[in-house]
Scaffold this motif. Structure first.
Motif, PDB file in Angstrom:
ATOM      1  N   THR A  99      50.194  50.986  37.863  1.00  0.00           N
ATOM      2  CA  THR A  99      49.827  49.577  37.768  1.00  0.00           C
ATOM      3  C   THR A  99      49.549  48.957  39.138  1.00  0.00           C
ATOM      4  N   VAL A 100      50.119  49.529  40.201  1.00  0.00           N
ATOM      5  CA  VAL A 100      49.756  49.074  41.549  1.00  0.00           C
ATOM      6  C   VAL A 100      48.316  49.487  41.851  1.00  0.00           C
ATOM      7  N   ASP A 101      47.958  50.739  41.519  1.00  0.00           N
ATOM      8  CA  ASP A 101      46.566  51.180  41.700  1.00  0.00           C
ATOM      9  C   ASP A 101      45.621  50.273  40.923  1.00  0.00           C
ATOM     10  N   GLU A 102      46.012  49.927  39.707  1.00  0.00           N
ATOM     11  CA  GLU A 102      45.185  49.036  38.891  1.00  0.00           C
ATOM     12  C   GLU A 102      45.051  47.667  39.542  1.00  0.00           C
ATOM     13  N   ALA A 103      46.126  47.193  40.167  1.00  0.00           N
ATOM     14  CA  ALA A 103      46.078  45.882  40.831  1.00  0.00           C
ATOM     15  C   ALA A 103      45.013  45.870  41.921  1.00  0.00           C
ATOM     16  N   TYR A 104      44.885  46.963  42.661  1.00  0.00           N
ATOM     17  CA  TYR A 104      43.847  47.028  43.695  1.00  0.00           C
ATOM     18  C   TYR A 104      42.458  46.856  43.081  1.00  0.00           C
ATOM     19  N   VAL A 105      42.217  47.520  41.962  1.00  0.00           N
ATOM     20  CA  VAL A 105      40.906  47.426  41.315  1.00  0.00           C
ATOM     21  C   VAL A 105      40.680  46.022  40.767  1.00  0.00           C
ATOM     22  N   VAL A 106      41.701  45.478  40.112  1.00  0.00           N
ATOM     23  CA  VAL A 106      41.583  44.153  39.493  1.00  0.00           C
ATOM     24  C   VAL A 106      41.338  43.076  40.543  1.00  0.00           C
ATOM     25  N   VAL A 107      42.146  43.065  41.591  1.00  0.00           N
ATOM     26  CA  VAL A 107      41.992  42.038  42.630  1.00  0.00           C
ATOM     27  C   VAL A 107      40.661  42.233  43.363  1.00  0.00           C
ATOM     28  N   GLY A 108      40.269  43.487  43.581  1.00  0.00           N
ATOM     29  CA  GLY A 108      38.968  43.744  44.184  1.00  0.00           C
ATOM     30  C   GLY A 108      37.832  43.210  43.324  1.00  0.00           C
ATOM     31  N   PHE A 109      37.968  43.372  42.006  1.00  0.00           N
ATOM     32  CA  PHE A 109      36.956  42.842  41.092  1.00  0.00           C
ATOM     33  C   PHE A 109      36.910  41.323  41.162  1.00  0.00           C
ATOM     34  N   TRP A 110      38.084  40.676  41.218  1.00  0.00           N
ATOM     35  CA  TRP A 110      38.097  39.213  41.318  1.00  0.00           C
ATOM     36  C   TRP A 110      37.341  38.753  42.556  1.00  0.00           C
ATOM     37  N   GLY A 111      37.512  39.475  43.667  1.00  0.00           N
ATOM     38  CA  GLY A 111      36.791  39.123  44.888  1.00  0.00           C
ATOM     39  C   GLY A 111      35.284  39.237  44.699  1.00  0.00           C
ATOM     40  N   ARG A 112      34.847  40.270  44.020  1.00  0.00           N
ATOM     41  CA  ARG A 112      33.416  40.445  43.757  1.00  0.00           C
ATOM     42  C   ARG A 112      32.922  39.385  42.772  1.00  0.00           C
ATOM     43  N   LEU A 113      33.757  39.040  41.808  1.00  0.00           N
ATOM     44  CA  LEU A 113      33.405  38.031  40.816  1.00  0.00           C
ATOM     45  C   LEU A 113      33.161  36.680  41.498  1.00  0.00           C
ATOM     46  N   ALA A 114      33.975  36.381  42.503  1.00  0.00           N
ATOM     47  CA  ALA A 114      33.823  35.112  43.216  1.00  0.00           C
ATOM     48  C   ALA A 114      32.482  35.029  43.932  1.00  0.00           C
ATOM     49  N   ALA A 115      31.927  36.177  44.318  1.00  0.00           N
ATOM     50  CA  ALA A 115      30.680  36.191  45.085  1.00  0.00           C
ATOM     51  C   ALA A 115      29.455  36.549  44.241  1.00  0.00           C
ATOM     52  N   ASN A 116      29.658  36.949  42.991  1.00  0.00           N
ATOM     53  CA  ASN A 116      28.541  37.412  42.163  1.00  0.00           C
ATOM     54  C   ASN A 116      28.770  36.989  40.717  1.00  0.00           C
ATOM     55  N   ASP A 117      28.245  35.826  40.349  1.00  0.00           N
ATOM     56  CA  ASP A 117      28.481  35.330  38.996  1.00  0.00           C
ATOM     57  C   ASP A 117      27.731  36.128  37.928  1.00  0.00           C
ATOM     58  N   LYS A 118      26.846  37.038  38.334  1.00  0.00           N
ATOM     59  CA  LYS A 118      26.132  37.856  37.354  1.00  0.00           C
ATOM     60  C   LYS A 118      27.061  38.808  36.620  1.00  0.00           C
ATOM     61  N   ILE A 119      28.189  39.174  37.254  1.00  0.00           N
ATOM     62  CA  ILE A 119      29.110  40.100  36.595  1.00  0.00           C
ATOM     63  C   ILE A 119      30.188  39.365  35.791  1.00  0.00           C
ATOM     64  N   ALA A 120      30.156  38.031  35.816  1.00  0.00           N
ATOM     65  CA  ALA A 120      31.164  37.266  35.078  1.00  0.00           C
ATOM     66  C   ALA A 120      31.135  37.585  33.594  1.00  0.00           C
ATOM     67  N   ALA A 121      29.946  37.822  33.059  1.00  0.00           N
ATOM     68  CA  ALA A 121      29.825  38.108  31.626  1.00  0.00           C
ATOM     69  C   ALA A 121      30.472  39.424  31.240  1.00  0.00           C
ATOM     70  N   THR A 122      30.664  40.318  32.221  1.00  0.00           N
ATOM     71  CA  THR A 122      31.269  41.611  31.909  1.00  0.00           C
ATOM     72  C   THR A 122      32.788  41.537  31.884  1.00  0.00           C
ATOM     73  N   ARG A 123      33.340  40.422  32.317  1.00  0.00           N
ATOM     74  CA  ARG A 123      34.798  40.290  32.382  1.00  0.00           C
ATOM     75  C   ARG A 123      35.371  40.237  30.970  1.00  0.00           C
ATOM     76  N   ALA A 124      36.300  41.138  30.707  1.00  0.00           N
ATOM     77  CA  ALA A 124      36.958  41.141  29.398  1.00  0.00           C
ATOM     78  C   ALA A 124      37.793  39.873  29.267  1.00  0.00           C
ATOM     79  N   ASP A 125      37.870  39.320  28.071  1.00  0.00           N
ATOM     80  CA  ASP A 125      38.619  38.077  27.880  1.00  0.00           C
ATOM     81  C   ASP A 125      40.097  38.394  27.678  1.00  0.00           C
TER      82      ASP A 125
END
Length: 196
Positions: A99-125
């Protein structure tokens, strides 16, 4: 005759390669080149299946969400009330290497999401799903007397989800707040005023 490629399978392989590199070498090492090397292909081959690196990160985020939800379902299958709440949170919080490894991916994705709203639609609810599960289990805990009837369930859910998000950030920062015992003590502290 041209080679027939299963695009969905190839996308899955790319996402798994990304996750493998992150788990083994850390998020900064998960470059396009490293992902391609993990698969034994040229870097350009990745972009036949994804629109860019952000789309790969979004796919990895979705995969982690799916895995976490599967773990939650398995961990809570025979549980209800507070037992289910704690079991669920143990699958979300960064308490072990997975789950720590997963946290790196998740937080990294949030950073990319903040800079690229095109991937917002791919975010699971995921927030809505976890909100509903926590609501059900907290309601069960009120019903079975382990939480008092006055428990503000909506507010408790908000705090629990905020702790889960915050702990993922603390984990990748190497904060002492991410120590497993401290994480679970935060959950205990949140629930203590409402225990029956």
């Amino acid at each position: 005759m041209p080679k027939i490629v299963d695009h969905e399978q190839r996308r899955d392989e790319i996402v798994e390669a990304y996750l493998t590199v992150v788990a083994r070498d850390g998020l900064p090492a998960a470059t396009s080149r490293a992902i391609a090397a993990e698969l034994g292909v040229g870097t350009g081959a990745l972009w036949h299946y994804f629109d860019g690196y952000d789309a790969v990160a979004a796919g990895a985020y979705q995969r982690i969400t799916e895995r976490t939800n599967a773990r939650i379902a398995a961990a809570t299958a025979q549980l209800s009330g507070l037992d289910a709440v704690y079991a669920m949170l143990r699958e979300i919080l960064p308490l072990v290497k997975e789950t720590v490894d997963e946290a790196y991916v998740v937080v990294g994705f949030w950073g990319r999401l903040a800079a690229n709203d095109k991937i917002a639609a791919t975010r699971a609810d995921v927030d809505e799903h976890w909100h509903d599960l926590l609501g059900r289990h907290l309601t069960e805990a009120v019903r079975d007397g382990r939480l008092i009837p006055a428990t503000p369930i909506e507010e408790v859910i908000d705090v629990l989800l905020s702790i889960a998000v915050g702990q993922q950030v603390h984990a990748i920062m190497g904060s002492e707040l991410a120590e497993p015992d401290r994480q679970m003590k935060m959950i205990d502290h949140c629930l203590r005023p409402w225990r029956g």
